[in-house]
Design a protein around this motif. Structure first.
Motif, PDB file in Angstrom:
ATOM      1  N   PRO A 190       0.809  -1.228   0.000  1.00  0.00           N
ATOM      2  CA  PRO A 190       0.000   0.000   0.000  1.00  0.00           C
ATOM      3  C   PRO A 190       0.842   1.279   0.000  1.00  0.00           C
ATOM      4  N   MET A 191       2.032   1.248   0.572  1.00  0.00           N
ATOM      5  CA  MET A 191       2.872   2.448   0.592  1.00  0.00           C
ATOM      6  C   MET A 191       3.317   2.800  -0.829  1.00  0.00           C
ATOM      7  N   VAL A 192       3.662   1.815  -1.618  1.00  0.00           N
ATOM      8  CA  VAL A 192       4.070   2.042  -3.005  1.00  0.00           C
ATOM      9  C   VAL A 192       2.860   2.431  -3.848  1.00  0.00           C
ATOM     10  N   GLN A 193       1.739   1.780  -3.629  1.00  0.00           N
ATOM     11  CA  GLN A 193       0.534   2.036  -4.423  1.00  0.00           C
ATOM     12  C   GLN A 193       0.007   3.460  -4.268  1.00  0.00           C
ATOM     13  N   ARG A 194       0.312   4.111  -3.169  1.00  0.00           N
ATOM     14  CA  ARG A 194      -0.151   5.493  -2.957  1.00  0.00           C
ATOM     15  C   ARG A 194       0.543   6.491  -3.876  1.00  0.00           C
ATOM     16  N   GLY A 195       1.630   6.074  -4.480  1.00  0.00           N
ATOM     17  CA  GLY A 195       2.373   6.989  -5.330  1.00  0.00           C
ATOM     18  C   GLY A 195       3.410   7.758  -4.530  1.00  0.00           C
ATOM     19  N   LEU A 196       4.031   8.701  -5.185  1.00  0.00           N
ATOM     20  CA  LEU A 196       5.104   9.468  -4.567  1.00  0.00           C
ATOM     21  C   LEU A 196       4.519  10.496  -3.608  1.00  0.00           C
ATOM     22  N   SER A 197       5.007  10.473  -2.384  1.00  0.00           N
ATOM     23  CA  SER A 197       4.561  11.420  -1.370  1.00  0.00           C
ATOM     24  C   SER A 197       5.697  11.626  -0.375  1.00  0.00           C
ATOM     25  N   LEU A 198       5.567  12.633   0.458  1.00  0.00           N
ATOM     26  CA  LEU A 198       6.595  12.885   1.468  1.00  0.00           C
ATOM     27  C   LEU A 198       6.695  11.729   2.462  1.00  0.00           C
ATOM     28  N   PRO A 199       5.556  11.238   3.019  1.00  0.00           N
ATOM     29  CA  PRO A 199       5.663  10.070   3.909  1.00  0.00           C
ATOM     30  C   PRO A 199       6.210   8.836   3.185  1.00  0.00           C
ATOM     31  N   GLY A 200       5.830   8.670   1.905  1.00  0.00           N
ATOM     32  CA  GLY A 200       6.327   7.536   1.133  1.00  0.00           C
ATOM     33  C   GLY A 200       7.834   7.626   0.905  1.00  0.00           C
ATOM     34  N   THR A 201       8.318   8.836   0.660  1.00  0.00           N
ATOM     35  CA  THR A 201       9.753   9.031   0.464  1.00  0.00           C
ATOM     36  C   THR A 201      10.512   8.719   1.757  1.00  0.00           C
ATOM     37  N   ALA A 202       9.984   9.171   2.884  1.00  0.00           N
ATOM     38  CA  ALA A 202      10.621   8.861   4.169  1.00  0.00           C
ATOM     39  C   ALA A 202      10.617   7.353   4.402  1.00  0.00           C
ATOM     40  N   TRP A 203       9.509   6.702   4.079  1.00  0.00           N
ATOM     41  CA  TRP A 203       9.421   5.246   4.222  1.00  0.00           C
ATOM     42  C   TRP A 203      10.447   4.556   3.321  1.00  0.00           C
ATOM     43  N   ALA A 204      10.592   5.030   2.080  1.00  0.00           N
ATOM     44  CA  ALA A 204      11.508   4.406   1.120  1.00  0.00           C
ATOM     45  C   ALA A 204      12.945   4.405   1.645  1.00  0.00           C
ATOM     46  N   SER A 232      16.036  -8.203   3.440  1.00  0.00           N
ATOM     47  CA  SER A 232      17.356  -7.773   3.922  1.00  0.00           C
ATOM     48  C   SER A 232      18.057  -6.813   2.968  1.00  0.00           C
ATOM     49  N   ASN A 233      17.304  -6.141   2.110  1.00  0.00           N
ATOM     50  CA  ASN A 233      17.871  -5.172   1.173  1.00  0.00           C
ATOM     51  C   ASN A 233      17.344  -3.778   1.476  1.00  0.00           C
ATOM     52  N   TRP A 234      18.210  -2.809   1.343  1.00  0.00           N
ATOM     53  CA  TRP A 234      17.816  -1.410   1.456  1.00  0.00           C
ATOM     54  C   TRP A 234      17.991  -0.794   0.093  1.00  0.00           C
ATOM     55  N   HIS A 235      16.891  -0.439  -0.567  1.00  0.00           N
ATOM     56  CA  HIS A 235      16.968   0.112  -1.917  1.00  0.00           C
ATOM     57  C   HIS A 235      15.904   1.178  -2.132  1.00  0.00           C
ATOM     58  N   PRO A 236      16.155   2.369  -1.601  1.00  0.00           N
ATOM     59  CA  PRO A 236      15.173   3.448  -1.692  1.00  0.00           C
ATOM     60  C   PRO A 236      14.883   3.903  -3.124  1.00  0.00           C
ATOM     61  N   ILE A 237      15.852   3.867  -4.014  1.00  0.00           N
ATOM     62  CA  ILE A 237      15.611   4.303  -5.391  1.00  0.00           C
ATOM     63  C   ILE A 237      14.603   3.365  -6.064  1.00  0.00           C
ATOM     64  N   THR A 238      14.698   2.072  -5.763  1.00  0.00           N
ATOM     65  CA  THR A 238      13.724   1.112  -6.305  1.00  0.00           C
ATOM     66  C   THR A 238      12.325   1.448  -5.813  1.00  0.00           C
ATOM     67  N   TRP A 239      12.203   1.707  -4.515  1.00  0.00           N
ATOM     68  CA  TRP A 239      10.885   2.052  -3.965  1.00  0.00           C
ATOM     69  C   TRP A 239      10.352   3.333  -4.606  1.00  0.00           C
ATOM     70  N   LEU A 240      11.200   4.338  -4.721  1.00  0.00           N
ATOM     71  CA  LEU A 240      10.756   5.607  -5.313  1.00  0.00           C
ATOM     72  C   LEU A 240      10.340   5.419  -6.771  1.00  0.00           C
ATOM     73  N   SER A 241      11.076   4.606  -7.496  1.00  0.00           N
ATOM     74  CA  SER A 241      10.731   4.327  -8.891  1.00  0.00           C
ATOM     75  C   SER A 241       9.376   3.636  -8.991  1.00  0.00           C
ATOM     76  N   HIS A 242       9.146   2.657  -8.128  1.00  0.00           N
ATOM     77  CA  HIS A 242       7.841   1.974  -8.127  1.00  0.00           C
ATOM     78  C   HIS A 242       6.719   2.940  -7.739  1.00  0.00           C
ATOM     79  N   MET A 243       6.992   3.847  -6.813  1.00  0.00           N
ATOM     80  CA  MET A 243       5.980   4.835  -6.421  1.00  0.00           C
ATOM     81  C   MET A 243       5.626   5.750  -7.595  1.00  0.00           C
ATOM     82  N   VAL A 244       6.630   6.202  -8.320  1.00  0.00           N
ATOM     83  CA  VAL A 244       6.377   7.057  -9.492  1.00  0.00           C
ATOM     84  C   VAL A 244       5.579   6.284 -10.532  1.00  0.00           C
ATOM     85  N   ASP A 245       5.935   5.026 -10.762  1.00  0.00           N
ATOM     86  CA  ASP A 245       5.183   4.200 -11.710  1.00  0.00           C
ATOM     87  C   ASP A 245       3.722   4.070 -11.295  1.00  0.00           C
ATOM     88  N   CYS A 246       3.485   3.827 -10.013  1.00  0.00           N
ATOM     89  CA  CYS A 246       2.094   3.719  -9.535  1.00  0.00           C
ATOM     90  C   CYS A 246       1.372   5.049  -9.676  1.00  0.00           C
TER      91      CYS A 246
END
Length: 150
Positions: A66-80, A87-101
């Motif tokens: 649900p965090m990714v599905q909401r799209g790009l947001s300030l709380p989502g960016t902090a979460w990313a 066991s992976n930390w990959h904020p750019i991947t999360w941000l990219s998926h958020m923009v796609d959504c």
């Protein structure tokens, strides 16, 4: 009476200089190679635009997140930047998926389009970097093309 043999060989005795490519040809060669790389990526991977999400990691990363599905947001960016997955930390991947959504919702073709565009851009970038580092046009083009269609 001796007969002298005439040299009937078609090979000239001195090397023939091949004229260099004109400056107009050289100017358009690198952009043409970049275009060919992008076209190759689209020919090979463009078919994915008609595919569905993959059942390997798309559900937990996109479809069930649900965090990714909401799209790009300030709380989502902090979460990313604070979330870990497998066991992976990959904020750019999360941000990219958020923009796609944000852009495409949960329509897989858009997510695949982003991946194809990123891969085409990376193939072109690889060519340009190798050409700049080595000065070798065709070897750089070859390496980039192998990467593009791998």
């Amino acid at each position: 009476m001796s007969k002298k043999k005439k040299n009937r060989s078609s090979v000239p005795s001195e090397p023939v200089a091949v004229p260099p490519a004109s400056s107009a040809t050289r100017r358009w060669l690198a952009p043409a190679i970049c275009g060919a790389l992008a076209l190759a990526v689209f020919l090979v991977f463009g078919q994915t635009l008609g595919h569905k999400f993959v059942n390997i990691d798309d559900p937990p990363y996109i479809c069930e997140n649900p965090m990714v599905q909401r799209g790009l947001s300030l709380p989502g960016t902090a979460w990313a930047f604070t979330a870990f997955h497998s066991s992976n930390w990959h904020p750019i991947t999360w941000l990219s998926h958020m923009v796609d959504c944000q852009l495409y919702g949960l329509r897989p073709w858009g997510h695949h389009l982003t991946n194809v565009l990123l891969h085409a851009a990376n193939a072109v970038l690889l060519f340009l970097v190798f050409r700049r580092m080595t000065g070798a046009l065709w070897p750089s083009a070859f390496v980039a093309m192998v990467f593009a269609v791998h």
